[in-house]
Design a protein around this motif. Structure first.
Motif, mmCIF file in Angstrom:
data_model
loop_
_atom_site.group_PDB
_atom_site.id
_atom_site.type_symbol
_atom_site.label_atom_id
_atom_site.label_comp_id
_atom_site.label_asym_id
_atom_site.label_seq_id
_atom_site.Cartn_x
_atom_site.Cartn_y
_atom_site.Cartn_z
ATOM 1 N N TYR A 111 0.694 -1.147 -0.030
ATOM 2 C CA TYR A 111 0.019 0.054 -0.155
ATOM 3 C C TYR A 111 1.032 1.175 -0.041
ATOM 4 N N TYR A 112 1.602 1.388 0.845
ATOM 5 C CA TYR A 112 2.712 2.587 0.903
ATOM 6 C C TYR A 112 3.474 2.736 -0.440
ATOM 7 N N PHE A 113 4.037 1.811 -0.876
ATOM 8 C CA PHE A 113 4.842 1.880 -2.227
ATOM 9 C C PHE A 113 3.646 2.317 -3.514
ATOM 10 N N MET A 114 2.651 1.586 -3.398
ATOM 11 C CA MET A 114 1.659 2.139 -4.560
ATOM 12 C C MET A 114 1.193 3.287 -4.149
ATOM 13 N N PHE A 115 0.625 3.837 -3.197
ATOM 14 C CA PHE A 115 -0.097 4.970 -3.164
ATOM 15 C C PHE A 115 0.262 6.068 -2.162
ATOM 16 N N ARG A 116 1.279 5.766 -1.750
ATOM 17 C CA ARG A 116 1.916 7.063 -0.704
ATOM 18 C C ARG A 116 3.243 7.582 -1.512
ATOM 19 N N ILE A 117 4.016 6.776 -2.201
ATOM 20 C CA ILE A 117 5.232 7.120 -2.933
ATOM 21 C C ILE A 117 4.751 7.418 -4.435
ATOM 22 N N ARG A 118 4.774 8.658 -5.010
ATOM 23 C CA ARG A 118 4.346 9.252 -6.092
ATOM 24 C C ARG A 118 5.146 8.292 -7.005
ATOM 25 N N THR A 119 4.334 7.928 -8.226
ATOM 26 C CA THR A 119 5.138 7.414 -9.478
ATOM 27 C C THR A 119 5.503 8.381 -10.434
ATOM 28 N N ILE A 120 6.979 8.251 -11.014
ATOM 29 C CA ILE A 120 7.052 9.332 -11.855
ATOM 30 C C ILE A 120 7.576 8.155 -13.112
ATOM 31 N N LYS A 121 7.768 8.953 -14.482
ATOM 32 C CA LYS A 121 8.349 8.151 -15.633
ATOM 33 C C LYS A 121 9.649 8.146 -15.488
ATOM 34 N N GLU A 122 10.552 7.117 -16.114
ATOM 35 C CA GLU A 122 11.692 7.268 -16.177
ATOM 36 C C GLU A 122 12.416 8.081 -17.181
#
Length: 124
Positions: free
Chosen positions: A113-124
């Protein structure tokens, strides 16, 4: 006592840096957690070593976005999660205690949960 702590932080920092560099080459070993540990240790050991580390290509490529923007690429997230989840899964399978298994599964779910929803995902 203060000098011993600095030596310990520097030593642990360089060991984790070596493991992080190996992780760049070997996909089975995660890079980011070791580099985060390196950054943590160098920050507490020496300003000069910390500044050197922040100037390296490995820091800029693998940690800078996470440290500055609290964001990671999806690839980084998947690699970290795959490695850590598999390590937690081993005792979950081997232990014959329902409460321990439930605790480990809860930790896995919370981490996911923390990795998928609390840490923002950016493009490479």
């Amino acid at each position: 006592m203060k000098g011993i702590k600095k030596i310990a932080y520097t030593t642990i920092g360089f060991i984790s840096l070596i493991l992080g560099v190996i992780g760049v080459i070997l996909p089975i070993l995660p890079t980011t957690p070791f580099l985060l540990l390196t950054s943590f240790c160098f920050l507490r050991s020496s300003e000069r070593i910390n500044e050197w580390f922040k100037g390296t290509k490995i820091y800029k490529k693998h940690l800078q976005d996470f440290i500055e923007e609290k964001a990671m690429t999806m690839k980084q997230k998947i690699i970290i999660l795959a490695f850590s989840e598999s390590l937690i899964l081993i005792p979950c399978i081997l232990v014959d205690n329902l409460m321990m298994r439930m605790t480990l599964v809860t930790i896995m779910i919370l981490k996911l949960y923390y990795f998928m929803f609390r840490i923002r995902t950016i493009k490479e």
